[in-house]
Design a protein around this motif. Structure first.
Motif, PDB file in Angstrom:
ATOM      1  N   PRO A  12       0.674  -1.127   0.013  1.00  0.00           N
ATOM      2  CA  PRO A  12       0.038   0.010  -0.124  1.00  0.00           C
ATOM      3  C   PRO A  12       1.036   1.166  -0.104  1.00  0.00           C
ATOM      4  CG  PRO A  12       0.057  -0.833   2.078  1.00  0.00           C
ATOM      5  CD  PRO A  12       0.882  -1.983   1.171  1.00  0.00           C
ATOM      6  N   ILE A  13       0.458   2.396  -0.756  1.00  0.00           N
ATOM      7  CA  ILE A  13       1.071   3.655  -0.664  1.00  0.00           C
ATOM      8  C   ILE A  13       0.290   4.635  -0.699  1.00  0.00           C
ATOM      9  CG2 ILE A  13       3.010   2.505  -2.074  1.00  0.00           C
ATOM     10  CD1 ILE A  13       1.669   3.980  -4.551  1.00  0.00           C
ATOM     11  N   LYS A  14       0.963   6.020  -0.552  1.00  0.00           N
ATOM     12  CA  LYS A  14       0.459   7.186  -1.072  1.00  0.00           C
ATOM     13  C   LYS A  14       1.208   7.888  -2.173  1.00  0.00           C
ATOM     14  CE  LYS A  14      -2.899   7.691   2.324  1.00  0.00           C
ATOM     15  NZ  LYS A  14      -2.903   8.667   3.490  1.00  0.00           N
ATOM     16  N   ALA A  15       0.562   8.547  -2.763  1.00  0.00           N
ATOM     17  CA  ALA A  15       1.213   8.898  -3.993  1.00  0.00           C
ATOM     18  C   ALA A  15       1.029  10.333  -4.162  1.00  0.00           C
ATOM     19  CB  ALA A  15       0.782   8.176  -5.385  1.00  0.00           C
ATOM     20  N   ASP A  16       1.973  11.187  -4.894  1.00  0.00           N
ATOM     21  CA  ASP A  16       1.914  12.557  -5.356  1.00  0.00           C
ATOM     22  C   ASP A  16       0.607  12.724  -6.190  1.00  0.00           C
ATOM     23  OD1 ASP A  16       2.117  15.126  -6.323  1.00  0.00           O
ATOM     24  OD2 ASP A  16       4.010  15.083  -5.640  1.00  0.00           O
ATOM     25  N   PRO A  17      -0.321  13.425  -5.966  1.00  0.00           N
ATOM     26  CA  PRO A  17      -1.809  13.820  -6.646  1.00  0.00           C
ATOM     27  C   PRO A  17      -1.171  14.165  -8.218  1.00  0.00           C
ATOM     28  CG  PRO A  17      -1.998  14.595  -4.690  1.00  0.00           C
ATOM     29  CD  PRO A  17      -0.523  14.384  -4.687  1.00  0.00           C
ATOM     30  N   SER A  18      -0.149  14.577  -8.360  1.00  0.00           N
ATOM     31  CA  SER A  18       0.477  15.314  -9.783  1.00  0.00           C
ATOM     32  C   SER A  18       1.356  14.185 -10.431  1.00  0.00           C
ATOM     33  CB  SER A  18       0.803  16.441  -9.766  1.00  0.00           C
ATOM     34  OG  SER A  18       2.192  16.734  -8.784  1.00  0.00           O
ATOM     35  N   ASP A  19       1.869  13.221  -9.631  1.00  0.00           N
ATOM     36  CA  ASP A  19       2.936  12.298 -10.282  1.00  0.00           C
ATOM     37  C   ASP A  19       2.743  10.964  -9.656  1.00  0.00           C
ATOM     38  OD1 ASP A  19       4.981  11.092 -11.380  1.00  0.00           O
ATOM     39  OD2 ASP A  19       6.497  12.624 -11.128  1.00  0.00           O
ATOM     40  N   PRO A  20       2.329   9.822 -10.013  1.00  0.00           N
ATOM     41  CA  PRO A  20       2.118   8.906  -9.383  1.00  0.00           C
ATOM     42  C   PRO A  20       3.582   8.016  -9.095  1.00  0.00           C
ATOM     43  CG  PRO A  20       0.646   8.828 -11.116  1.00  0.00           C
ATOM     44  CD  PRO A  20       1.387   9.916 -11.413  1.00  0.00           C
ATOM     45  N   MET A  21       4.422   8.483  -9.875  1.00  0.00           N
ATOM     46  CA  MET A  21       5.780   7.949  -9.564  1.00  0.00           C
ATOM     47  C   MET A  21       6.400   8.484  -8.216  1.00  0.00           C
ATOM     48  SD  MET A  21       6.353   5.403 -11.881  1.00  0.00           S
ATOM     49  CE  MET A  21       8.012   5.299 -11.529  1.00  0.00           C
ATOM     50  N   LYS A  22       5.858   9.528  -7.694  1.00  0.00           N
ATOM     51  CA  LYS A  22       6.375  10.078  -6.535  1.00  0.00           C
ATOM     52  C   LYS A  22       5.518   9.547  -5.403  1.00  0.00           C
ATOM     53  CE  LYS A  22       8.270  14.443  -8.416  1.00  0.00           C
ATOM     54  NZ  LYS A  22       8.197  16.037  -8.396  1.00  0.00           N
ATOM     55  N   PHE A  23       6.014   8.619  -4.671  1.00  0.00           N
ATOM     56  CA  PHE A  23       5.028   7.932  -3.734  1.00  0.00           C
ATOM     57  C   PHE A  23       5.796   7.458  -2.448  1.00  0.00           C
ATOM     58  CE2 PHE A  23       6.787   4.479  -6.329  1.00  0.00           C
ATOM     59  CZ  PHE A  23       7.422   3.471  -5.152  1.00  0.00           C
ATOM     60  N   ALA A  24       5.030   7.226  -1.343  1.00  0.00           N
ATOM     61  CA  ALA A  24       5.724   6.667  -0.315  1.00  0.00           C
ATOM     62  C   ALA A  24       4.837   5.318   0.260  1.00  0.00           C
ATOM     63  CB  ALA A  24       5.564   7.693   0.909  1.00  0.00           C
ATOM     64  N   ALA A  25       5.878   4.336   0.537  1.00  0.00           N
ATOM     65  CA  ALA A  25       5.099   3.243   0.956  1.00  0.00           C
ATOM     66  C   ALA A  25       4.583   3.313   2.438  1.00  0.00           C
ATOM     67  CB  ALA A  25       6.394   2.009   0.959  1.00  0.00           C
ATOM     68  N   ASP A  26       3.246   3.028   2.458  1.00  0.00           N
ATOM     69  CA  ASP A  26       2.647   2.800   3.795  1.00  0.00           C
ATOM     70  C   ASP A  26       2.859   1.622   4.536  1.00  0.00           C
ATOM     71  OD1 ASP A  26       0.962   3.686   5.808  1.00  0.00           O
ATOM     72  OD2 ASP A  26      -0.865   4.186   4.644  1.00  0.00           O
ATOM     73  N   TRP A  27       4.058   1.539   5.108  1.00  0.00           N
ATOM     74  CA  TRP A  27       4.214   0.301   5.546  1.00  0.00           C
ATOM     75  C   TRP A  27       3.393  -0.270   6.836  1.00  0.00           C
ATOM     76  CZ3 TRP A  27       7.238  -2.330   2.339  1.00  0.00           C
ATOM     77  CH2 TRP A  27       8.044  -1.699   1.675  1.00  0.00           C
ATOM     78  N   ASP A  28       2.908   1.041   7.470  1.00  0.00           N
ATOM     79  CA  ASP A  28       1.891   0.627   8.407  1.00  0.00           C
ATOM     80  C   ASP A  28       0.679  -0.180   8.171  1.00  0.00           C
ATOM     81  OD1 ASP A  28       3.842   1.826  10.414  1.00  0.00           O
ATOM     82  OD2 ASP A  28       2.783   3.786  10.283  1.00  0.00           O
ATOM     83  N   ARG A  29       0.193  -0.195   6.872  1.00  0.00           N
ATOM     84  CA  ARG A  29      -0.921  -0.802   6.227  1.00  0.00           C
ATOM     85  C   ARG A  29      -0.621  -2.180   5.838  1.00  0.00           C
ATOM     86  NH1 ARG A  29      -4.399   1.315   2.324  1.00  0.00           N
ATOM     87  NH2 ARG A  29      -2.702   2.731   1.536  1.00  0.00           N
ATOM     88  N   LEU A  30       0.707  -2.468   5.834  1.00  0.00           N
ATOM     89  CA  LEU A  30       1.141  -3.927   5.516  1.00  0.00           C
ATOM     90  C   LEU A  30       1.392  -4.766   6.625  1.00  0.00           C
ATOM     91  CD1 LEU A  30       1.905  -5.591   2.840  1.00  0.00           C
ATOM     92  CD2 LEU A  30       4.361  -4.750   3.215  1.00  0.00           C
TER      93      LEU A  30
END
Length: 260
Positions: free
Chosen positions: A239-257
């Protein structure tokens, strides 16, 4: 598709030679009664072979022209190899392979298709590695696909490192304001280093799906918590959260994994 004119030219030349040779047999059989029947049969066989070769050459030349059109106006995307099966046909010692692909390209999103390609021997070994292929897709017809084998055979360019402080700030901002989504691991390899928190860094190829956005695919380098490294294999979903303008800029949401 055929990306070289060479096979068509070879078929035309061999077909022309067979046709001329067949004409010679016809001529000799016509003037020499003792061998007329056998020479006429051989001449007919050679002429029939010539017609078949010229038809095959015409088909290969048409496929070459189609490939050139896709190269000129196609959109660049990526393809994950879902399956590969040799057809038993060879061209210039290159095997023809039926490839089941999952393609992601601008304007078409993500879809599955099957293409038959003559695979260069230098690239054949990477079909089962999970590494995505670079493809060009006709913007009007997603079934018309050209695989860029030169990209497949070449090394993947490294991703420049991000300074630790800037990286942490960016991740916190994306986790707080980004769009939810997931990344599916297509290929992952330990980069041989650890980040400032002692977490292993992985070089990856990913398929990225973000809510309200077309799926994309591409490379990424990021650190993985030690208790989450089991997900770093082909097919793993994070699971991730991604920059609304660029999906290639994301952060893994490790707490949801879940740990594993």
């Amino acid at each position: 598709m055929t990306t070289s004119r060479g096979p068509a030219v070879i078929m035309y030349l061999v077909g022309a030679f067979e046709f001329v040779l067949g004409a010679v047999f016809f001529s000799v059989g016509n003037f020499v009664p003792e061998v007329r029947t056998s020479f006429m049969l051989v001449g007919g066989g050679l002429a029939a072979t010539a017609v078949i070769l010229i038809l095959v050459g015409t088909r290969l030349h048409r496929r070459f022209r189609e490939a050139q059109e896709v190269r000129e106006r196609g959109v660049r995307g990526t393809a994950q190899v879902l399956g590969a099966r040799q057809t038993g046909v060879y061209m210039n010692e290159q095997p023809q392979v039926a490839l089941q692909l999952r393609i992601t390209a601008p304007g078409h999103g993500t879809y599955d298709t099957t293409v038959k390609e003559y695979v260069p021997l230098i690239a054949a070994g990477m079909l089962g590695t999970g590494r995505p292929l670079t493809v060009l897709v006709d913007p009007l017809d997603p079934a018309r696909v050209v695989i860029e084998w030169s990209f497949a055979a070449g090394p993947t360019a490294p991703t420049p490192p991000v300074p630790p402080a800037a990286s942490a700030f960016t991740k916190e901002k994306i986790l707080a304001t980004g769009l939810p989504g997931t990344i599916r691991v297509l290929a992952a390899e330990f980069a041989g280093s650890l980040d400032e928190q002692g977490r292993p860094v992985y070089s990856t190829q990913l398929h990225i799906t973000v809510e309200g956005r077309a799926p994309v695919a591409g490379p990424a380098v990021f650190a993985v918590p030690l208790d989450r490294v089991s997900v770093m294999q082909p097919g793993g979903v994070i699971p991730i959260k991604a920059d609304p303008s660029d999906p290639m800029k994301f952060a893994a949401d490790w707490d949801r994994l879940a740990t594993g």
